[in-house]
Design a protein around this motif. Sequence first.
Motif, PDB file in Angstrom:
ATOM      1  N   ASP A  15       0.827  -1.210   0.000  1.00 51.37           N
ATOM      2  CA  ASP A  15       0.000   0.000   0.000  1.00 51.37           C
ATOM      3  C   ASP A  15       0.863   1.264   0.000  1.00 51.37           C
ATOM      4  O   ASP A  15       0.503   2.273  -0.621  1.00 51.37           O
ATOM      5  CB  ASP A  15      -0.940   0.007   1.205  1.00 51.37           C
ATOM      6  N   GLU A  16       1.988   1.219   0.707  1.00 53.49           N
ATOM      7  CA  GLU A  16       2.893   2.367   0.704  1.00 53.49           C
ATOM      8  C   GLU A  16       3.484   2.580  -0.685  1.00 53.49           C
ATOM      9  O   GLU A  16       3.613   3.720  -1.154  1.00 53.49           O
ATOM     10  CB  GLU A  16       4.012   2.157   1.722  1.00 53.49           C
ATOM     11  N   LEU A  17       3.831   1.494  -1.358  1.00 55.65           N
ATOM     12  CA  LEU A  17       4.367   1.605  -2.711  1.00 55.65           C
ATOM     13  C   LEU A  17       3.299   2.159  -3.654  1.00 55.65           C
ATOM     14  O   LEU A  17       3.590   3.023  -4.501  1.00 55.65           O
ATOM     15  CB  LEU A  17       4.850   0.247  -3.196  1.00 55.65           C
ATOM     16  N   ALA A  18       2.058   1.697  -3.505  1.00 60.28           N
ATOM     17  CA  ALA A  18       0.970   2.198  -4.347  1.00 60.28           C
ATOM     18  C   ALA A  18       0.788   3.700  -4.173  1.00 60.28           C
ATOM     19  O   ALA A  18       0.563   4.430  -5.146  1.00 60.28           O
ATOM     20  CB  ALA A  18      -0.326   1.455  -4.018  1.00 60.28           C
ATOM     21  N   ALA A  19       0.906   4.177  -2.946  1.00 60.07           N
ATOM     22  CA  ALA A  19       0.737   5.612  -2.683  1.00 60.07           C
ATOM     23  C   ALA A  19       1.828   6.428  -3.362  1.00 60.07           C
ATOM     24  O   ALA A  19       1.575   7.532  -3.854  1.00 60.07           O
ATOM     25  CB  ALA A  19       0.739   5.864  -1.178  1.00 60.07           C
ATOM     26  N   VAL A  20       3.045   5.890  -3.411  1.00 66.01           N
ATOM     27  CA  VAL A  20       4.152   6.604  -4.055  1.00 66.01           C
ATOM     28  C   VAL A  20       3.971   6.633  -5.568  1.00 66.01           C
ATOM     29  O   VAL A  20       4.200   7.659  -6.216  1.00 66.01           O
ATOM     30  CB  VAL A  20       5.500   5.934  -3.693  1.00 66.01           C
ATOM     31  N   LEU A  21       3.541   5.530  -6.151  1.00 68.30           N
ATOM     32  CA  LEU A  21       3.438   5.426  -7.609  1.00 68.30           C
ATOM     33  C   LEU A  21       2.194   6.106  -8.167  1.00 68.30           C
ATOM     34  O   LEU A  21       2.153   6.449  -9.351  1.00 68.30           O
ATOM     35  CB  LEU A  21       3.437   3.954  -8.030  1.00 68.30           C
ATOM     36  N   SER A  22       1.182   6.300  -7.338  1.00 67.95           N
ATOM     37  CA  SER A  22      -0.082   6.865  -7.805  1.00 67.95           C
ATOM     38  C   SER A  22       0.007   8.375  -7.966  1.00 67.95           C
ATOM     39  O   SER A  22       0.819   9.044  -7.330  1.00 67.95           O
ATOM     40  CB  SER A  22      -1.207   6.541  -6.827  1.00 67.95           C
ATOM     41  N   THR A  23      -0.851   8.906  -8.837  1.00 67.50           N
ATOM     42  CA  THR A  23      -1.095  10.342  -8.917  1.00 67.50           C
ATOM     43  C   THR A  23      -2.592  10.544  -8.715  1.00 67.50           C
ATOM     44  O   THR A  23      -3.379   9.580  -8.820  1.00 67.50           O
ATOM     45  CB  THR A  23      -0.679  10.909 -10.284  1.00 67.50           C
ATOM     46  N   PRO A  24      -3.037  11.769  -8.422  1.00 63.82           N
ATOM     47  CA  PRO A  24      -4.479  11.983  -8.241  1.00 63.82           C
ATOM     48  C   PRO A  24      -5.305  11.531  -9.439  1.00 63.82           C
ATOM     49  O   PRO A  24      -6.406  11.017  -9.284  1.00 63.82           O
ATOM     50  CB  PRO A  24      -4.576  13.498  -8.030  1.00 63.82           C
ATOM     51  N   ARG A  25      -4.763  11.722 -10.638  1.00 60.75           N
ATOM     52  CA  ARG A  25      -5.492  11.341 -11.839  1.00 60.75           C
ATOM     53  C   ARG A  25      -5.381   9.861 -12.131  1.00 60.75           C
ATOM     54  O   ARG A  25      -6.290   9.273 -12.728  1.00 60.75           O
ATOM     55  CB  ARG A  25      -4.959  12.140 -13.035  1.00 60.75           C
ATOM     56  N   SER A  26      -4.288   9.241 -11.748  1.00 56.90           N
ATOM     57  CA  SER A  26      -4.008   7.870 -12.162  1.00 56.90           C
ATOM     58  C   SER A  26      -3.614   7.009 -10.957  1.00 56.90           C
ATOM     59  O   SER A  26      -2.431   6.720 -10.746  1.00 56.90           O
ATOM     60  CB  SER A  26      -2.878   7.884 -13.204  1.00 56.90           C
ATOM     61  N   PRO A  27      -4.590   6.574 -10.163  1.00 58.35           N
ATOM     62  CA  PRO A  27      -4.278   5.739  -8.997  1.00 58.35           C
ATOM     63  C   PRO A  27      -3.795   4.347  -9.408  1.00 58.35           C
ATOM     64  O   PRO A  27      -4.193   3.817 -10.436  1.00 58.35           O
ATOM     65  CB  PRO A  27      -5.625   5.661  -8.251  1.00 58.35           C
ATOM     66  N   ILE A  28      -2.933   3.780  -8.578  1.00 57.58           N
ATOM     67  CA  ILE A  28      -2.349   2.462  -8.836  1.00 57.58           C
ATOM     68  C   ILE A  28      -2.534   1.587  -7.609  1.00 57.58           C
ATOM     69  O   ILE A  28      -2.385   2.037  -6.472  1.00 57.58           O
ATOM     70  CB  ILE A  28      -0.850   2.593  -9.177  1.00 57.58           C
ATOM     71  N   VAL A  29      -2.858   0.328  -7.844  1.00 57.84           N
ATOM     72  CA  VAL A  29      -2.952  -0.679  -6.792  1.00 57.84           C
ATOM     73  C   VAL A  29      -1.783  -1.649  -6.961  1.00 57.84           C
ATOM     74  O   VAL A  29      -1.490  -2.088  -8.077  1.00 57.84           O
ATOM     75  CB  VAL A  29      -4.292  -1.442  -6.868  1.00 57.84           C
ATOM     76  N   VAL A  30      -1.097  -1.977  -5.862  1.00 54.24           N
ATOM     77  CA  VAL A  30       0.038  -2.896  -5.896  1.00 54.24           C
ATOM     78  C   VAL A  30      -0.338  -4.182  -5.172  1.00 54.24           C
ATOM     79  O   VAL A  30      -0.816  -4.143  -4.030  1.00 54.24           O
ATOM     80  CB  VAL A  30       1.285  -2.271  -5.242  1.00 54.24           C
ATOM     81  N   GLU A  31      -0.116  -5.307  -5.831  1.00 56.54           N
ATOM     82  CA  GLU A  31      -0.461  -6.615  -5.254  1.00 56.54           C
ATOM     83  C   GLU A  31       0.753  -7.537  -5.322  1.00 56.54           C
ATOM     84  O   GLU A  31       1.353  -7.690  -6.399  1.00 56.54           O
ATOM     85  CB  GLU A  31      -1.613  -7.257  -6.030  1.00 56.54           C
ATOM     86  N   PRO A  32       1.158  -8.154  -4.211  1.00 59.79           N
ATOM     87  CA  PRO A  32       2.241  -9.145  -4.258  1.00 59.79           C
ATOM     88  C   PRO A  32       1.816 -10.363  -5.069  1.00 59.79           C
ATOM     89  O   PRO A  32       0.645 -10.762  -5.050  1.00 59.79           O
ATOM     90  CB  PRO A  32       2.459  -9.509  -2.790  1.00 59.79           C
ATOM     91  N   LEU A  33       2.750 -10.956  -5.781  1.00 64.43           N
ATOM     92  CA  LEU A  33       2.506 -12.211  -6.501  1.00 64.43           C
ATOM     93  C   LEU A  33       3.216 -13.326  -5.729  1.00 64.43           C
ATOM     94  O   LEU A  33       4.429 -13.361  -5.662  1.00 64.43           O
ATOM     95  CB  LEU A  33       3.049 -12.122  -7.934  1.00 64.43           C
ATOM     96  N   GLY A  34       2.442 -14.189  -5.138  1.00 65.95           N
ATOM     97  CA  GLY A  34       3.038 -15.230  -4.315  1.00 65.95           C
ATOM     98  C   GLY A  34       3.255 -14.756  -2.892  1.00 65.95           C
ATOM     99  O   GLY A  34       2.795 -13.690  -2.481  1.00 65.95           O
TER     100      GLY A  34
END
Length: 325
Positions: A15-34
Motif C-alpha cells: 500500500d505504501e508503494l501504491a501511494a508513491v506510484l499513484s497520482t491523483p489522476r491515475s491511482p495504482i494498486v500494488v499486489e504481491p505475486l506469491g
Amino acid sequence: MSHQSGTVFQGSDPDELAAVLSTPRSPIVVEPLGKGPLAFHGEFFSAGPVTFGHCAYEGDIRCKRLAGGQRLLVFLPLDGDALFEVGGNELHSTPGRATIVDGARNTHGRLYGNRRHLTAFIDNDRLTALLTSLIERPVGDNLDFRPHLDLGAGAGLTLMQLVETAYRGLQGSAPLRRAPLALGALGDAIAHLLLEAVPHRYSDELARPPALPAPRHVKWAIEFMQAHLSDPITIADIAVAARVSVRTLQEGFRRFRTTTPMAYLQELRLAAVHRELTDGPPTVTVADVALRWGFTHLGRFAAEYKKRFGQLPSQTLRNGSDVGR
C-alpha cells in the motif's frame, strides 16, 4: 509537485508503494505475486513537465493502473524483468532496451525478482506542444510511440545518458537542483529526442522538409479562427478576415499547412474541447462542451475525438474529474 521537488521511498508494504506510484489522476494498486518477501526503494524528482526517477524492487508484484494518466512513461531497465499490459498487448521490458508506454491507457505491470530501472515520465501536454511547434499545426496527444528502443547505440544510448545525467544532477546538492534553466533544457532535449528518433504517429510528417513561412493571409486566418473558436463561422467569414478569396485561402492552407481551412479550424476546436473536458468542473457534460464548440453531431464528434486523443470524450471527462478527488 514544485520544480525540482523530490520523493524518496523505501519499505515493504504494497500500500505504501501504491501511494508513491499513484497520482491523483491515475491511482495504482500494488499486489504481491506469491508469498515471497517484498522490498522496494527509490527516488523521484519532478522537474516541471518531466519526472526523473530510479526504482529498485525485490520480489514479484503486480501494479494495476485504475485510470489513465496524462504522461508518457519511459522505463530504462538496469536489472531484471517486467511485463507491461497495454491495450491488450504485452510489452516485455528487459535491460538493453527502453520500454515506452502511453500512460493515458490503463496499464498493468508485473515485476519479477530483482528489478531496477531509471524512469523519465513526460507530460503529454509538453510533448504535443513541442510537436505542434515543429510541424506548425495542432496535434493530438495520442502519439502512439513504438514501444521499444535499443539502448546500446544511437538515439537509445543518448537517451540513457541524458536520463542518467538528469537523475544524478538532481541527487542531494547536485548542480542541476540550482540550475532550473539547464534542467528545463535537458528535459526538452529528452522530449525532442523521443519525437525525432522514436517512430510515432506523426513521424512521417515530422520528417518532411520544413514548410515555407506562411504568408500573411494564412496567419490572419488562423488568428481569426482562434479569436472565434466557439462562433459559427464559415470559410467565407475566414476569407474575408484574411482579405483574400476563398480559393486563395484554400490554396494557402494546402501549401503551407497541408490541410484545409475548415479542417484546421476543427483541430483547434477539438483541442479546446479536450482542455475543457480535462480541466472543467464535475458538473459539465460532454454534450454541453461539444455543442459549445460547434460540434452538433455527437456521434461523429466522439469518433473524431477518439481518433485524435485515443480515448472517448467521456473518458477524458471522467479522468479529469478524478483529479480533484
